[in-house]
Design a protein around this motif. Structure first.
Motif, PDB file in Angstrom:
ATOM      1  N   GLY A  27      -2.446  20.436   7.392  1.00  0.00           N
ATOM      2  CA  GLY A  27      -2.290  21.022   6.067  1.00  0.00           C
ATOM      3  C   GLY A  27      -2.262  20.025   4.925  1.00  0.00           C
ATOM      4  O   GLY A  27      -2.374  20.410   3.770  1.00  0.00           O
ATOM      5  N   PHE A  28      -2.101  18.746   5.240  1.00  0.00           N
ATOM      6  CA  PHE A  28      -2.114  17.694   4.204  1.00  0.00           C
ATOM      7  C   PHE A  28      -3.572  17.310   3.943  1.00  0.00           C
ATOM      8  O   PHE A  28      -4.063  16.313   4.439  1.00  0.00           O
ATOM      9  N   MET A  29      -4.247  18.134   3.147  1.00  0.00           N
ATOM     10  CA  MET A  29      -5.690  17.989   2.969  1.00  0.00           C
ATOM     11  C   MET A  29      -6.088  17.064   1.826  1.00  0.00           C
ATOM     12  O   MET A  29      -7.243  16.686   1.721  1.00  0.00           O
ATOM     13  N   HIS A  30      -5.156  16.696   0.959  1.00  0.00           N
ATOM     14  CA  HIS A  30      -5.449  15.819  -0.172  1.00  0.00           C
ATOM     15  C   HIS A  30      -4.501  14.635  -0.144  1.00  0.00           C
ATOM     16  O   HIS A  30      -3.379  14.741   0.351  1.00  0.00           O
ATOM     17  N   ARG A  52       0.865  -1.184   0.000  1.00  0.00           N
ATOM     18  CA  ARG A  52       0.000   0.000   0.000  1.00  0.00           C
ATOM     19  C   ARG A  52       0.900   1.231   0.000  1.00  0.00           C
ATOM     20  O   ARG A  52       1.791   1.370   0.840  1.00  0.00           O
ATOM     21  N   HIS A  53       0.661   2.099  -0.964  1.00  0.00           N
ATOM     22  CA  HIS A  53       1.416   3.338  -1.159  1.00  0.00           C
ATOM     23  C   HIS A  53       0.481   4.495  -0.817  1.00  0.00           C
ATOM     24  O   HIS A  53      -0.528   4.699  -1.500  1.00  0.00           O
ATOM     25  N   ILE A  54       0.797   5.215   0.241  1.00  0.00           N
ATOM     26  CA  ILE A  54      -0.031   6.330   0.704  1.00  0.00           C
ATOM     27  C   ILE A  54       0.723   7.628   0.468  1.00  0.00           C
ATOM     28  O   ILE A  54       1.888   7.748   0.866  1.00  0.00           O
ATOM     29  N   VAL A  55       0.072   8.585  -0.163  1.00  0.00           N
ATOM     30  CA  VAL A  55       0.690   9.879  -0.428  1.00  0.00           C
ATOM     31  C   VAL A  55      -0.264  10.971   0.053  1.00  0.00           C
ATOM     32  O   VAL A  55      -1.433  11.008  -0.337  1.00  0.00           O
ATOM     33  N   LEU A  56       0.243  11.854   0.900  1.00  0.00           N
ATOM     34  CA  LEU A  56      -0.508  13.011   1.380  1.00  0.00           C
ATOM     35  C   LEU A  56       0.148  14.261   0.822  1.00  0.00           C
ATOM     36  O   LEU A  56       1.381  14.354   0.790  1.00  0.00           O
ATOM     37  N   ILE A  57      -0.681  15.212   0.389  1.00  0.00           N
ATOM     38  CA  ILE A  57      -0.154  16.404  -0.279  1.00  0.00           C
ATOM     39  C   ILE A  57      -0.736  17.661   0.362  1.00  0.00           C
ATOM     40  O   ILE A  57      -1.942  17.756   0.597  1.00  0.00           O
ATOM     41  N   LYS A  85       4.675  17.527 -11.494  1.00  0.00           N
ATOM     42  CA  LYS A  85       3.547  18.464 -11.393  1.00  0.00           C
ATOM     43  C   LYS A  85       3.059  18.563  -9.954  1.00  0.00           C
ATOM     44  O   LYS A  85       2.743  19.659  -9.468  1.00  0.00           O
ATOM     45  N   LEU A  86       2.969  17.421  -9.269  1.00  0.00           N
ATOM     46  CA  LEU A  86       2.532  17.427  -7.866  1.00  0.00           C
ATOM     47  C   LEU A  86       3.536  18.187  -6.998  1.00  0.00           C
ATOM     48  O   LEU A  86       3.144  18.967  -6.122  1.00  0.00           O
ATOM     49  N   THR A  87       4.815  17.959  -7.246  1.00  0.00           N
ATOM     50  CA  THR A  87       5.854  18.649  -6.484  1.00  0.00           C
ATOM     51  C   THR A  87       5.761  20.159  -6.695  1.00  0.00           C
ATOM     52  O   THR A  87       5.861  20.933  -5.739  1.00  0.00           O
ATOM     53  N   GLU A  88       5.541  20.567  -7.928  1.00  0.00           N
ATOM     54  CA  GLU A  88       5.404  21.991  -8.237  1.00  0.00           C
ATOM     55  C   GLU A  88       4.185  22.608  -7.542  1.00  0.00           C
ATOM     56  O   GLU A  88       4.214  23.761  -7.116  1.00  0.00           O
ATOM     57  N   ALA A  89       3.119  21.839  -7.404  1.00  0.00           N
ATOM     58  CA  ALA A  89       1.874  22.331  -6.817  1.00  0.00           C
ATOM     59  C   ALA A  89       1.861  22.273  -5.286  1.00  0.00           C
ATOM     60  O   ALA A  89       0.979  22.857  -4.652  1.00  0.00           O
ATOM     61  N   ALA A  90       2.825  21.595  -4.700  1.00  0.00           N
ATOM     62  CA  ALA A  90       2.853  21.403  -3.245  1.00  0.00           C
ATOM     63  C   ALA A  90       3.596  22.532  -2.540  1.00  0.00           C
ATOM     64  O   ALA A  90       4.578  23.066  -3.062  1.00  0.00           O
ATOM     65  N   VAL A  91       3.141  22.840  -1.350  1.00  0.00           N
ATOM     66  CA  VAL A  91       3.804  23.831  -0.518  1.00  0.00           C
ATOM     67  C   VAL A  91       5.226  23.342  -0.214  1.00  0.00           C
ATOM     68  O   VAL A  91       5.411  22.239   0.303  1.00  0.00           O
ATOM     69  N   GLY A  92       6.224  24.130  -0.604  1.00  0.00           N
ATOM     70  CA  GLY A  92       7.607  23.744  -0.337  1.00  0.00           C
ATOM     71  C   GLY A  92       8.134  22.632  -1.220  1.00  0.00           C
ATOM     72  O   GLY A  92       9.127  21.982  -0.878  1.00  0.00           O
ATOM     73  N   GLY A  93       7.471  22.361  -2.334  1.00  0.00           N
ATOM     74  CA  GLY A  93       7.912  21.282  -3.217  1.00  0.00           C
ATOM     75  C   GLY A  93       7.784  19.933  -2.536  1.00  0.00           C
ATOM     76  O   GLY A  93       6.726  19.610  -2.000  1.00  0.00           O
ATOM     77  N   ILE A 134       4.886  16.994   0.426  1.00  0.00           N
ATOM     78  CA  ILE A 134       4.394  15.669   0.040  1.00  0.00           C
ATOM     79  C   ILE A 134       4.939  14.646   1.033  1.00  0.00           C
ATOM     80  O   ILE A 134       6.134  14.628   1.327  1.00  0.00           O
ATOM     81  N   LEU A 135       4.060  13.807   1.533  1.00  0.00           N
ATOM     82  CA  LEU A 135       4.445  12.754   2.468  1.00  0.00           C
ATOM     83  C   LEU A 135       4.076  11.404   1.855  1.00  0.00           C
ATOM     84  O   LEU A 135       2.925  11.198   1.446  1.00  0.00           O
ATOM     85  N   CYS A 136       5.047  10.499   1.761  1.00  0.00           N
ATOM     86  CA  CYS A 136       4.808   9.156   1.222  1.00  0.00           C
ATOM     87  C   CYS A 136       5.055   8.127   2.311  1.00  0.00           C
ATOM     88  O   CYS A 136       5.982   8.266   3.113  1.00  0.00           O
ATOM     89  N   PHE A 137       4.233   7.085   2.288  1.00  0.00           N
ATOM     90  CA  PHE A 137       4.345   6.012   3.277  1.00  0.00           C
ATOM     91  C   PHE A 137       3.946   4.720   2.584  1.00  0.00           C
ATOM     92  O   PHE A 137       2.880   4.648   1.968  1.00  0.00           O
ATOM     93  N   ASP A 138       4.812   3.713   2.644  1.00  0.00           N
ATOM     94  CA  ASP A 138       4.554   2.425   1.998  1.00  0.00           C
ATOM     95  C   ASP A 138       4.648   1.317   3.033  1.00  0.00           C
ATOM     96  O   ASP A 138       5.557   1.328   3.873  1.00  0.00           O
TER      97      ASP A 138
END
Length: 104
Positions: free
Chosen positions: A53-56, A3-8, A83-91, A95-99
């Motif tokens: 702040g990780f709302m999505h 399971r790959h979880i990403v919070l943005i 694109k996600l990195t560009e759209a995220a606060v602080g690049g 973004i937080l990933c958890f596997d």
């Protein structure tokens, strides 16, 4: 399975429509990767209000670690990741990933 979880944490100027477009693009990658079993995404509606702040975010399930690696190496995924990195606060800091491995 993996399971790959990403919070943005998206920048304030990123609209919900833009987030929806990005998540639709992400979902389209699934058809290219036979090891990707499922993917879902959305806006947090947690009553706990602990998102910090990780709302999505999105969750993707993979057959095994090799399938996750194929996803990470996929050219369309890498383009979307930029694109996600560009759209995220602080690049990447936004973004937080958890596997983790689990039994289906």
């Amino acid at each position: 399975m993996i399971r790959h979880i990403v919070l943005i944490k998206f920048k304030p100027e990123i609209t919900e429509d833009r987030v929806k477009e990005l998540f639709e693009e992400l979902a389209s990658v699934q058809s290219q990767l036979p090891g990707m079993r499922a993917i879902s995404s959305g806006l947090s509606e947690s009553p706990e209000k602990m998102e910090r702040g990780f709302m999505h975010g999105f969750v993707a399930d993979f057959a095994d670690w090799d399938a996750l690696e194929a996803y990470q190496d996929n050219a369309d995924h890498q383009t979307l990741g930029a694109k996600l990195t560009e759209a995220a606060v602080g690049g990447k800091d936004g973004i937080l990933c958890f596997d983790y491995e689990f039994e289906a």
